[in-house]
Design an enzyme around this catalytic site. Structure first.
Site, PDB file in Angstrom:
ATOM      1  N   HIS A  66      26.266  15.702   7.162  1.00  0.00           N
ATOM      2  CA  HIS A  66      26.940  14.720   6.300  1.00  0.00           C
ATOM      3  C   HIS A  66      26.212  13.375   6.348  1.00  0.00           C
ATOM      4  O   HIS A  66      26.607  12.495   7.121  1.00  0.00           O
ATOM      5  CB  HIS A  66      28.372  14.496   6.787  1.00  0.00           C
ATOM      6  CG  HIS A  66      29.326  15.587   6.449  1.00  0.00           C
ATOM      7  ND1 HIS A  66      30.164  15.536   5.363  1.00  0.00           N
ATOM      8  CD2 HIS A  66      29.571  16.761   7.058  1.00  0.00           C
ATOM      9  CE1 HIS A  66      30.895  16.634   5.317  1.00  0.00           C
ATOM     10  NE2 HIS A  66      30.563  17.389   6.332  1.00  0.00           N
TER      11      HIS A  66
ATOM     12  N   CYS B 249      26.844  19.843   3.122  1.00  0.00           N
ATOM     13  CA  CYS B 249      27.758  20.731   3.849  1.00  0.00           C
ATOM     14  C   CYS B 249      28.420  21.741   2.897  1.00  0.00           C
ATOM     15  O   CYS B 249      27.728  22.622   2.398  1.00  0.00           O
ATOM     16  CB  CYS B 249      28.755  19.913   4.660  1.00  0.00           C
ATOM     17  SG  CYS B 249      29.417  20.854   6.051  1.00  0.00           S
TER      18      CYS B 249
ATOM     19  N   GLU C  27      26.414  10.940   4.474  1.00  0.00           N
ATOM     20  CA  GLU C  27      27.298   9.852   4.017  1.00  0.00           C
ATOM     21  C   GLU C  27      28.161   9.305   5.144  1.00  0.00           C
ATOM     22  O   GLU C  27      28.809   8.276   4.980  1.00  0.00           O
ATOM     23  CB  GLU C  27      28.170  10.343   2.841  1.00  0.00           C
ATOM     24  CG  GLU C  27      29.369  11.205   3.195  1.00  0.00           C
ATOM     25  CD  GLU C  27      29.031  12.645   3.575  1.00  0.00           C
ATOM     26  OE1 GLU C  27      27.826  12.981   3.696  1.00  0.00           O
ATOM     27  OE2 GLU C  27      29.971  13.430   3.782  1.00  0.00           O
TER      28      GLU C  27
HETATM   29  N1  GLN Z   1      33.296  24.780   6.864  1.00  0.00           N
HETATM   30  C1  GLN Z   1      33.260  24.312   5.506  1.00  0.00           C
HETATM   31  C2  GLN Z   1      33.003  25.457   4.528  1.00  0.00           C
HETATM   32  O1  GLN Z   1      32.684  26.519   4.942  1.00  0.00           O
HETATM   33  C3  GLN Z   1      32.220  23.242   5.334  1.00  0.00           C
HETATM   34  C4  GLN Z   1      32.544  22.058   6.200  1.00  0.00           C
HETATM   35  C5  GLN Z   1      32.113  20.739   5.652  1.00  0.00           C
HETATM   36  O2  GLN Z   1      31.824  20.586   4.459  1.00  0.00           O
HETATM   37  N2  GLN Z   1      32.137  19.739   6.503  1.00  0.00           N
HETATM   38  O3  GLN Z   1      33.133  25.270   3.365  1.00  0.00           O
END
Ligand code: GLN
Length: 182
Positions: A164, A79, A166
């Site tokens: 994610h 992410c 994890e």
């Molecule tokens: N929206 C976050 C970003 O732009 C990422 C979200 C996440 O890691 N769950 O950094």
């Protein structure tokens, strides 16, 4: 095997727990002296990529981490961690991301999909997730798509997921990452 987990901000504890379940030792990277410990791989967790970028630079971690990855250190970015690996940030993976790509309403959702090398029906939890808009090099391979958007990629020693892994019980993605190390 010892895996460094970037622990500046975000969902790093869940990665540590996942690796513990797989019998792998971890340590947290909060400052430059943590980073200088020996390591076999690195996890860049989810969270807020803008905050993580600022902290990496302020703490003097940005260049050492970038160089280590370019020198072949295995890395898993999830992410926000995937955003950090993209063009314009650490820039070690050759893709462009769209941040918060699913908008506010659809910001968080669950899906299952297949991932090349990992398997079928892998659970995927998306939280204000990015997706990969454009892959810019034949070295970078899209390994999973959801609704026509690339949500995971591999480039040599580097693995990135928009979701994610994890946060679900399925340990196959982490196992796949570790198998690439040993
Ligand atoms: N929206 C976050 C970003 O732009 C990422 C979200 C996440 O890691 N769950 O950094």
């Amino acid at each position: 095997m010892r895996i460094a987990v970037l622990a500046l901000q975000g969902a790093f504890i869940e990665h540590e727990q996942m690796l513990q379940r797989l019998g792998v030792e971890t340590f947290e990277v909060r400052q430059l002296k943590d980073w200088q410990q020996p390591k076999d791989g690195l996890i860049l967790p989810g969270g807020e990529s803008t905050v993580q970028m600022r902290l990496l630079k302020e703490l003097g971690l940005f260049e050492p981490i970038r160089q280590a990855i370019l020198n072949g250190l295995p890395v898993l970015g999830t992410c926000a961690g995937m955003i950090l690996l993209s063009e314009g940030r650490l820039g070690t993976m050759d893709f462009h991301v769209r941040r918060n790509a699913y908008g506010r309403q659809l910001g968080s959702f669950h899906a299952t999909g297949s991932i090349v090398g990992v398997g079928e029906a892998v659970p995927m939890t998306f939280i204000r997730a990015p997706y990969i808009e454009e892959v810019m090099s034949p070295d970078c391979h899209a390994i999973a798509t959801i609704d026509g958007h690339i949500v995971a990629a591999r480039q040599g020693n580097q693995l990135a997921t928009a979701f994610h892994p994890e946060l679900d019980d399925d340990m196959r993605l982490h196992r796949y990452f570790l198998e690439g190390i040993c």
